[in-house]
Enzyme design. Structure first.
Site, mmCIF file in Angstrom:
data_model
loop_
_atom_site.group_PDB
_atom_site.id
_atom_site.type_symbol
_atom_site.label_atom_id
_atom_site.label_comp_id
_atom_site.label_asym_id
_atom_site.label_seq_id
_atom_site.Cartn_x
_atom_site.Cartn_y
_atom_site.Cartn_z
ATOM 1 N N SER A 1 -2.851 -7.603 2.914
ATOM 2 C CA SER A 1 -3.254 -7.491 4.322
ATOM 3 C C SER A 1 -3.670 -8.850 4.863
ATOM 4 C CB SER A 1 -4.416 -6.506 4.476
ATOM 5 O OG SER A 1 -4.037 -5.221 4.082
ATOM 6 N N ARG B 1 -2.283 -6.208 -8.288
ATOM 7 C CA ARG B 1 -1.241 -7.211 -8.030
ATOM 8 C C ARG B 1 -1.270 -8.320 -9.053
ATOM 9 N NH1 ARG B 1 -3.283 -7.521 -1.977
ATOM 10 N NH2 ARG B 1 -5.095 -7.057 -3.230
ATOM 11 N N HIS C 1 0.842 -1.210 0.000
ATOM 12 C CA HIS C 1 0.000 0.000 0.000
ATOM 13 C C HIS C 1 0.871 1.252 0.000
ATOM 14 C CE1 HIS C 1 -3.217 -2.515 2.291
ATOM 15 N NE2 HIS C 1 -3.713 -2.273 1.101
ATOM 16 N N LYS D 1 -17.656 -5.909 4.945
ATOM 17 C CA LYS D 1 -16.338 -6.529 5.123
ATOM 18 C C LYS D 1 -15.925 -6.343 6.573
ATOM 19 C CE LYS D 1 -12.036 -6.620 2.447
ATOM 20 N NZ LYS D 1 -11.267 -5.949 1.395
HETATM 21 P P1 ADP Z 1 -9.948 -3.108 -0.406
HETATM 22 O O1 ADP Z 1 -10.575 -3.796 0.740
HETATM 23 O O2 ADP Z 1 -10.683 -1.889 -0.851
HETATM 24 O O3 ADP Z 1 -9.522 -3.981 -1.562
HETATM 25 P P2 ADP Z 1 -7.192 -3.010 0.462
HETATM 26 O O4 ADP Z 1 -6.726 -2.272 1.664
HETATM 27 O O5 ADP Z 1 -7.095 -4.505 0.512
HETATM 28 O O6 ADP Z 1 -8.641 -2.478 0.221
HETATM 29 O O7 ADP Z 1 -6.414 -2.521 -0.821
HETATM 30 C C1 ADP Z 1 -6.458 -1.184 -1.253
HETATM 31 C C2 ADP Z 1 -5.847 -1.088 -2.648
HETATM 32 O O8 ADP Z 1 -4.463 -1.425 -2.592
HETATM 33 C C3 ADP Z 1 -6.450 -2.044 -3.672
HETATM 34 O O9 ADP Z 1 -6.521 -1.367 -4.911
HETATM 35 C C4 ADP Z 1 -5.453 -3.172 -3.750
HETATM 36 O O10 ADP Z 1 -5.496 -3.823 -5.017
HETATM 37 C C5 ADP Z 1 -4.162 -2.397 -3.578
HETATM 38 N N1 ADP Z 1 -3.055 -3.212 -3.071
HETATM 39 C C6 ADP Z 1 -3.003 -3.891 -1.902
HETATM 40 N N2 ADP Z 1 -1.806 -4.509 -1.760
HETATM 41 C C7 ADP Z 1 -1.093 -4.214 -2.871
HETATM 42 C C8 ADP Z 1 0.225 -4.572 -3.348
HETATM 43 N N3 ADP Z 1 1.026 -5.368 -2.642
HETATM 44 N N4 ADP Z 1 0.611 -4.087 -4.545
HETATM 45 C C9 ADP Z 1 -0.222 -3.310 -5.279
HETATM 46 N N5 ADP Z 1 -1.451 -2.934 -4.887
HETATM 47 C C10 ADP Z 1 -1.892 -3.377 -3.716
#
Ligand code: ADP
Length: 154
Positions: free
Chosen positions: A130, A92, A19, A43
């Site tokens: 996460s 990803r 992130h 969620k």
């Molecule tokens: P959500 O629950 O809205 O998917 P997240 O906190 O899991 O929220 O992710 C927020 C954003 O960050 C999403 O667009 C996700 O694809 C991106 N993201 C999370 N981890 C990575 C990573 N390692 N590399 C690139 N993008 C990421």
């Protein structure tokens, strides 16, 4: 001249180095980047909204054009409220892409003035999520390679 504002929405449960990598990239493309910590009713989050916000705030405390805000409800409505022109999301994998494409197209029907922009993280962060970090925490593993140093688990 008008400020270019973008939002980066997510759950950040907890924020990871993936992130952080994407957020810093996005912050270089706009005047102001607002990280939106979503209070998503469908969620169930592991950490409270306040705890997630605190970690994100601390991670970006020295980045002057990155603001951190909590929000609930639809991301597109949050973007409108903040006068944002862009929604940034990270990718990803092709699985992320299929899911994100649907959301971006839906948001674009709701407001065609707001563009979704996808960014890739640097290769070394591509596998971090996460969910995996939570799994390591639950099993008392070492998460230091995967999260910003500001994320402190007590
Ligand atoms: P959500 O629950 O809205 O998917 P997240 O906190 O899991 O929220 O992710 C927020 C954003 O960050 C999403 O667009 C996700 O694809 C991106 N993201 C999370 N981890 C990575 C990573 N390692 N590399 C690139 N993008 C990421």
């Amino acid at each position: 001249m008008k400020n270019k504002i973008g939002i980066f929405p997510g759950s950040f449960d907890p924020i990871t180095s993936g992130h952080r990598n994407i957020i810093v990239k996005a912050s270089k493309l706009v005047d102001v980047l607002i990280v939106g910590i979503g209070d998503n009713s469908s969620k169930k989050s592991f950490y409270s909204l306040e705890q997630r916000e605190e970690w994100v705030q601390k991670t970006f405390k020295s980045n002057v054009n990155i603001l951190v805000k909590k929000y609930s409800g639809l991301t597109i409505n949050f973007a409108e409220k903040e006068n944002a022109e862009f929604i940034f999301r990270g990718l990803r994998s092709s699985v992320d892409f299929e899911y994100e494409k649907q959301i971006a197209e839906t948001n674009s029907v709701m407001n065609k003035e707001i563009e979704t922009i996808f960014l890739l993280s640097d290769k070394k962060y591509g596998m971090i999520s996460s969910s995996i970090v939570k799994e390591i925490i639950k099993n008392n593993g070492d998460i230091r390679n995967f999260v910003p140093k500001e994320v402190k688990i007590s």
